[in-house]
Every structure is written in structure tokens, then in C-alpha cells.
Design a protein around this motif. Structure first.
Motif, PDB file in Angstrom:
ATOM      1  N   ASP A  44       0.863  -1.171   0.000  1.00 56.63           N
ATOM      2  CA  ASP A  44       0.000   0.000   0.000  1.00 56.63           C
ATOM      3  C   ASP A  44       0.900   1.221   0.000  1.00 56.63           C
ATOM      4  O   ASP A  44       1.970   1.216   0.634  1.00 56.63           O
ATOM      5  CB  ASP A  44      -0.906   0.038   1.234  1.00 56.63           C
ATOM      6  N   ALA A  45       0.481   2.272  -0.716  1.00 59.37           N
ATOM      7  CA  ALA A  45       1.250   3.523  -0.764  1.00 59.37           C
ATOM      8  C   ALA A  45       0.456   4.614  -0.061  1.00 59.37           C
ATOM      9  O   ALA A  45      -0.712   4.860  -0.389  1.00 59.37           O
ATOM     10  CB  ALA A  45       1.544   3.915  -2.202  1.00 59.37           C
ATOM     11  N   ILE A  46       1.103   5.266   0.921  1.00 58.25           N
ATOM     12  CA  ILE A  46       0.446   6.302   1.712  1.00 58.25           C
ATOM     13  C   ILE A  46       1.190   7.625   1.477  1.00 58.25           C
ATOM     14  O   ILE A  46       2.390   7.726   1.744  1.00 58.25           O
ATOM     15  CB  ILE A  46       0.472   5.959   3.209  1.00 58.25           C
ATOM     16  N   PHE A  47       0.489   8.623   0.970  1.00 59.96           N
ATOM     17  CA  PHE A  47       1.071   9.938   0.772  1.00 59.96           C
ATOM     18  C   PHE A  47       0.915  10.752   2.053  1.00 59.96           C
ATOM     19  O   PHE A  47      -0.188  10.878   2.601  1.00 59.96           O
ATOM     20  CB  PHE A  47       0.393  10.659  -0.406  1.00 59.96           C
ATOM     21  N   LEU A  48       2.053  11.323   2.526  1.00 58.71           N
ATOM     22  CA  LEU A  48       2.076  12.090   3.775  1.00 58.71           C
ATOM     23  C   LEU A  48       2.522  13.517   3.498  1.00 58.71           C
ATOM     24  O   LEU A  48       3.449  13.761   2.715  1.00 58.71           O
ATOM     25  CB  LEU A  48       3.049  11.451   4.782  1.00 58.71           C
ATOM     26  N   ASN A  49       1.889  14.464   4.157  1.00 64.77           N
ATOM     27  CA  ASN A  49       2.287  15.868   4.076  1.00 64.77           C
ATOM     28  C   ASN A  49       2.336  16.425   5.488  1.00 64.77           C
ATOM     29  O   ASN A  49       1.314  16.480   6.179  1.00 64.77           O
ATOM     30  CB  ASN A  49       1.299  16.662   3.222  1.00 64.77           C
ATOM     31  N   ASN A  50       3.560  16.778   5.929  1.00 67.56           N
ATOM     32  CA  ASN A  50       3.766  17.277   7.295  1.00 67.56           C
ATOM     33  C   ASN A  50       3.281  16.270   8.340  1.00 67.56           C
ATOM     34  O   ASN A  50       2.684  16.638   9.362  1.00 67.56           O
ATOM     35  CB  ASN A  50       3.055  18.619   7.489  1.00 67.56           C
ATOM     36  N   GLY A  51       3.500  14.988   8.072  1.00 71.18           N
ATOM     37  CA  GLY A  51       3.156  13.940   9.016  1.00 71.18           C
ATOM     38  C   GLY A  51       1.708  13.527   8.993  1.00 71.18           C
ATOM     39  O   GLY A  51       1.309  12.646   9.750  1.00 71.18           O
ATOM     40  N   LYS A  52       0.894  14.125   8.144  1.00 69.11           N
ATOM     41  CA  LYS A  52      -0.531  13.789   8.068  1.00 69.11           C
ATOM     42  C   LYS A  52      -0.808  13.026   6.784  1.00 69.11           C
ATOM     43  O   LYS A  52      -0.211  13.282   5.735  1.00 69.11           O
ATOM     44  CB  LYS A  52      -1.376  15.071   8.100  1.00 69.11           C
ATOM     45  N   ILE A  53      -1.737  12.080   6.875  1.00 70.02           N
ATOM     46  CA  ILE A  53      -2.077  11.249   5.717  1.00 70.02           C
ATOM     47  C   ILE A  53      -2.893  12.071   4.715  1.00 70.02           C
ATOM     48  O   ILE A  53      -3.932  12.652   5.050  1.00 70.02           O
ATOM     49  CB  ILE A  53      -2.868  10.003   6.156  1.00 70.02           C
ATOM     50  N   GLU A  54      -2.391  12.106   3.473  1.00 70.98           N
ATOM     51  CA  GLU A  54      -3.096  12.794   2.389  1.00 70.98           C
ATOM     52  C   GLU A  54      -3.943  11.815   1.572  1.00 70.98           C
ATOM     53  O   GLU A  54      -4.988  12.184   1.048  1.00 70.98           O
ATOM     54  CB  GLU A  54      -2.085  13.488   1.474  1.00 70.98           C
ATOM     55  N   GLY A  55      -3.486  10.588   1.460  1.00 70.62           N
ATOM     56  CA  GLY A  55      -4.226   9.602   0.689  1.00 70.62           C
ATOM     57  C   GLY A  55      -3.571   8.237   0.797  1.00 70.62           C
ATOM     58  O   GLY A  55      -2.353   8.129   0.969  1.00 70.62           O
ATOM     59  N   VAL A  56      -4.402   7.184   0.722  1.00 71.43           N
ATOM     60  CA  VAL A  56      -3.912   5.801   0.787  1.00 71.43           C
ATOM     61  C   VAL A  56      -4.317   5.113  -0.507  1.00 71.43           C
ATOM     62  O   VAL A  56      -5.496   5.124  -0.886  1.00 71.43           O
ATOM     63  CB  VAL A  56      -4.507   5.054   1.996  1.00 71.43           C
ATOM     64  N   PHE A  57      -3.353   4.493  -1.177  1.00 74.22           N
ATOM     65  CA  PHE A  57      -3.595   3.841  -2.457  1.00 74.22           C
ATOM     66  C   PHE A  57      -3.193   2.367  -2.334  1.00 74.22           C
ATOM     67  O   PHE A  57      -2.053   2.055  -2.002  1.00 74.22           O
ATOM     68  CB  PHE A  57      -2.796   4.550  -3.560  1.00 74.22           C
ATOM     69  N   ARG A  58      -4.165   1.494  -2.610  1.00 78.36           N
ATOM     70  CA  ARG A  58      -3.991   0.079  -2.336  1.00 78.36           C
ATOM     71  C   ARG A  58      -3.886  -0.792  -3.584  1.00 78.36           C
ATOM     72  O   ARG A  58      -3.396  -1.915  -3.490  1.00 78.36           O
ATOM     73  CB  ARG A  58      -5.167  -0.429  -1.482  1.00 78.36           C
ATOM     74  N   ASP A  59      -4.379  -0.334  -4.691  1.00 79.12           N
ATOM     75  CA  ASP A  59      -4.401  -1.171  -5.895  1.00 79.12           C
ATOM     76  C   ASP A  59      -3.040  -1.158  -6.572  1.00 79.12           C
ATOM     77  O   ASP A  59      -2.462  -0.087  -6.827  1.00 79.12           O
ATOM     78  CB  ASP A  59      -5.471  -0.672  -6.874  1.00 79.12           C
ATOM     79  N   GLU A  60      -2.551  -2.343  -6.875  1.00 77.66           N
ATOM     80  CA  GLU A  60      -1.253  -2.436  -7.545  1.00 77.66           C
ATOM     81  C   GLU A  60      -1.346  -1.883  -8.967  1.00 77.66           C
ATOM     82  O   GLU A  60      -2.407  -1.882  -9.593  1.00 77.66           O
ATOM     83  CB  GLU A  60      -0.796  -3.895  -7.594  1.00 77.66           C
ATOM     84  N   GLY A  61      -0.229  -1.372  -9.450  1.00 79.37           N
ATOM     85  CA  GLY A  61      -0.185  -0.831 -10.804  1.00 79.37           C
ATOM     86  C   GLY A  61       0.747   0.359 -10.895  1.00 79.37           C
ATOM     87  O   GLY A  61       1.463   0.710  -9.944  1.00 79.37           O
ATOM     88  N   GLU A  62       0.745   1.012 -12.045  1.00 87.76           N
ATOM     89  CA  GLU A  62       1.578   2.183 -12.305  1.00 87.76           C
ATOM     90  C   GLU A  62       0.663   3.378 -12.580  1.00 87.76           C
ATOM     91  O   GLU A  62      -0.241   3.302 -13.425  1.00 87.76           O
ATOM     92  CB  GLU A  62       2.498   1.919 -13.490  1.00 87.76           C
ATOM     93  N   TYR A  63       0.923   4.504 -11.895  1.00 90.74           N
ATOM     94  CA  TYR A  63       0.028   5.639 -11.961  1.00 90.74           C
ATOM     95  C   TYR A  63       0.800   6.919 -12.282  1.00 90.74           C
ATOM     96  O   TYR A  63       1.938   7.108 -11.821  1.00 90.74           O
ATOM     97  CB  TYR A  63      -0.712   5.836 -10.621  1.00 90.74           C
ATOM     98  N   ASP A  64       0.152   7.805 -13.035  1.00 84.47           N
ATOM     99  CA  ASP A  64       0.677   9.151 -13.252  1.00 84.47           C
ATOM    100  C   ASP A  64       0.267   9.999 -12.056  1.00 84.47           C
ATOM    101  O   ASP A  64      -0.927  10.157 -11.760  1.00 84.47           O
ATOM    102  CB  ASP A  64       0.118   9.765 -14.535  1.00 84.47           C
ATOM    103  N   ILE A  65       1.245  10.517 -11.337  1.00 85.09           N
ATOM    104  CA  ILE A  65       0.957  11.193 -10.076  1.00 85.09           C
ATOM    105  C   ILE A  65       0.123  12.447 -10.291  1.00 85.09           C
ATOM    106  O   ILE A  65      -0.820  12.726  -9.537  1.00 85.09           O
ATOM    107  CB  ILE A  65       2.275  11.522  -9.343  1.00 85.09           C
TER     108      ILE A  65
END
Length: 331
Positions: A44-65
Motif C-alpha cells: 500500500d502507498a500512503i502519501f504524507l504531508n507534514n506527518g498527516k495522511i493525504e491519501g492511501v492507495f492500495r491497488d497495484e499498478g503504475e500511476y501518473d501522479i
């Protein structure tokens, strides 16, 4: 030169994935325009900004950010890449699998036992299972200050409190100190609940705990083995016979010494006693004389055995009931 280098797109991924790594933090780098996110199976990939969760992405694959990730971020969904600006965020990759870890007591645990003032030293080993369950707690307690976390870190943390938990659940409700294996399931269940209460604060759930075996000191184990053998054969006499037979078979009582002679005498005496006991039991088990109207039947005088010679004068007897020589009554 640095101006153009900042424009190069980058790939956000867990590059050095390891099976024993619980999480890995992609940090201290700037995400550029055109960057891609790669999520592999079991991550799972979790995007963090200043220690806070911005979004959690669970599906495998390749994404354009820019087009597929930013629109789903909580506070950064309106972020626009400038000509020479990037997005500074951290990406935490979490291993989602269930981990299975072996454990064993480093030192013997002295369990209180009757007749042993210092307690009985016992060792144990087994396995435990865990997985990451709460990402917020994981980030607050661990990921906020560490860039990576491995299985060994969890094992060290759990084994540091395992001795106390083993003692707690072994001594609970007066369990049989000499047959702990029969209570292994109950002990394991109790320890799992206690460990889970401690680890859940860090976002980790203990999904299983098993005690595979308990180890006693050599002397105690020999006593337990002998006691089990005695229970199996049923009585001490038979246990002694088996012990002597085993000694002769192993060669420990071979030769013409006193030990082997005594062993032979004991075996012979035991066998003779056994035969006498069997004979006595057979005699006791013989049916009693038949009864008729409450009185024991007796042989009539004519049915009693007549002697071949007169007990008074020694003359050979005939068919009569009196001696033909001296007239002595024969029956």
C-alpha cells in the motif's frame, strides 16, 4: 545545469523491497511533473504531508501522479506543478502481508512449583503472526521517526515482554507444571490477547500466537518420562521388570558381575512370584460346591474312597466295609 535536472521526472516506488521489511519511506525528495507511482502486489502507498495522511492507495499498478494521484489527495488535490517547482511529500510503502515469526526464550523462566523454592526453570518456543492494521497509529508511533521497520524490530519488542507473559499464563489457575503441553492452547490464547493489547497501540495486530513446546531441565524431564512409563505399565513391579530388561538389552547389566547376577535373581524371583500369584488366583476363581436347598451336598459313605489296605492291621482289603482279618471298619 541544475535547472534542467530539476525538470527530470522521477519514479516513486519501493526499490529495494524485502520480505522482512514492514514499511519503507520514500522521503526527502521532490516529486516532479510527469512522475509516476508504482505499487507492487502486497504493498500500500500512503502519501504524507507534514506527518498527516493525504491519501492511501492500495491497488497495484503504475500511476501518473499528476493526473491519477493528486486529485485524490485530501489537501493537495489542487496542487499544480509549476515550470520549476515540484511537490514535496513523503510516500510510505507498507507491506500488507501477514508475517510469521519464530520465537524462543533466551533464558530459562523460573516458574513457581511446589517443593522447589527457587522455582522450576522452563524454556519454551513457538511462533507468532502479525500484520499492520492501523496506518494512523503506525505513523504516529513508529513511521513518524523511522524510515524503515523490519520484522526483527517487532520480534525484539515482543520477546522483551514474553517472559513475564509466559509466567503469568503458566501459573494461572494452578496448571500442572509437569504437563504444560496439555495447556499450550490456553496459554497461547492468553498471551496472544495480551500481546495484541500492547502492539495495537503501534498499529500492529497480533493475529496468532503458538507455543510449540516446553523444555524442562534434564533431571525433571527424566522424572516425567519415568512417571509416564510407570503409568503406562500400570504397576511398579512391571515397571521394574521393564527397567531391568531394558538394562540387559542395552548392555548396561551385561557380563558376569554382581549387577547382572542380582538382575537375574530379581527377574527369576519376580517370575516365580508371578506364577504363584497366578496359581493362587486360579484356585480362588474355582467355583464353589453346588448347593441344594441351602445345604452342602456330601458324599455318601458308600461313595467315599475305600483304602486298599487296612489301617489297623495292614491286610489287603476287599469289597466289604470291614477288614476280613481284624474286623476294623474301613469306611
Amino acid at each position: 545545469m541544475s535547472f534542467f535536472r530539476n525538470q527530470f521526472a522521477n519514479v516513486v516506488e519501493w526499490q529495494e523491497f524485502r520480505d522482512d521489511m514492514i514499511f519503507y519511506k520514500w522521503s526527502n525528495r521532490e516529486i516532479k511533473k510527469g512522475s509516476r507511482l508504482i505499487i507492487r502486489p502486497g504493498q500500500d502507498a500512503i502519501f504524507l504531508n507534514n506527518g498527516k495522511i493525504e491519501g492511501v492507495f492500495r491497488d497495484e499498478g503504475e500511476y501518473d501522479i499528476e493526473s491519477q494521484i493528486i486529485p485524490f489527495l485530501s489537501t493537495l488535490k489542487g496542487f499544480k506543478f509549476g515550470f520549476n517547482s515540484g511537490m514535496r511529500v513523503e510516500v510510505l510503502f507498507v507491506n500488507t502481508k501477514e508475517f510469521i515469526v519464530k520465537w524462543g526464550t533466551k533464558n530459562a523462566i523460573n516458574i513457581p512449583a511446589p517443593g522447589l523454592p527457587g522455582g522450576m526453570p522452563i524454556r519454551a518456543n513457538g511462533t507468532f503472526n502479525f500484520k499492520v492494521d492501523d496506518y494512523i497509529a503506525l505513523i504516529d508511533q513508529i513511521a513518524g521517526v523511522r524510515d524503515q521497520y523490519v520484522v526483527e524490530d517487532v520480534r525484539i519488542r515482543i520477546t522483551s515482554v514474553l517472559d513475564q507473559l509466559l509466567m503469568k499464563w503458566i501459573t494461572r489457575e494452578g496448571k500442572d507444571m509437569f504437563n504444560l503441553q496439555s495447556n499450550a492452547f490456553e496459554i497461547s490464547k492468553g498471551i496472544q490477547e495480551d500481546l495484541d493489547m500492547q502492539m495495537i497501540k503501534s498499529g500492529i495486530t497480533i493475529t496468532g500466537f503458538n507455543v510449540m513446546s516446553f523444555s524442562y531441565p534434564k533431571e525433571v524431564q527424566e522424572m516425567i518420562t519415568k512417571n509416564a512409563s510407570h503409568g503406562m505399565v500400570g504397576n511398579i513391579d512391571r515397571y521394574q521388570q521393564i527397567s531391568i530388561t531394558d538394562g540387559l538389552a542395552s548392555g548396561k547389566m551385561s557380563g558376569g558381575g554382581t549387577a547382572s547376577d542380582m538382575a537375574g535373581m530379581m527377574m527369576g524371583m519376580n517370575m516365580a512370584n508371578k506364577m504363584l500369584n497366578q496359581m493362587n488366583q486360579q484356585q480362588q476363581n474355582q467355583p464353589a460346591p453346588s448347593q441344594n436347598d441351602g445345604t452342602t451336598s456330601q458324599m455318601r459313605p458308600s461313595e467315599q474312597k475305600r483304602p486298599n489296605f487296612c489301617p489297623n492291621c495292614g491286610t489287603k482289603t476287599g469289597e466289604g466295609n470291614f477288614c476280613s482279618n481284624c474286623g476294623h471298619k474301613l469306611t
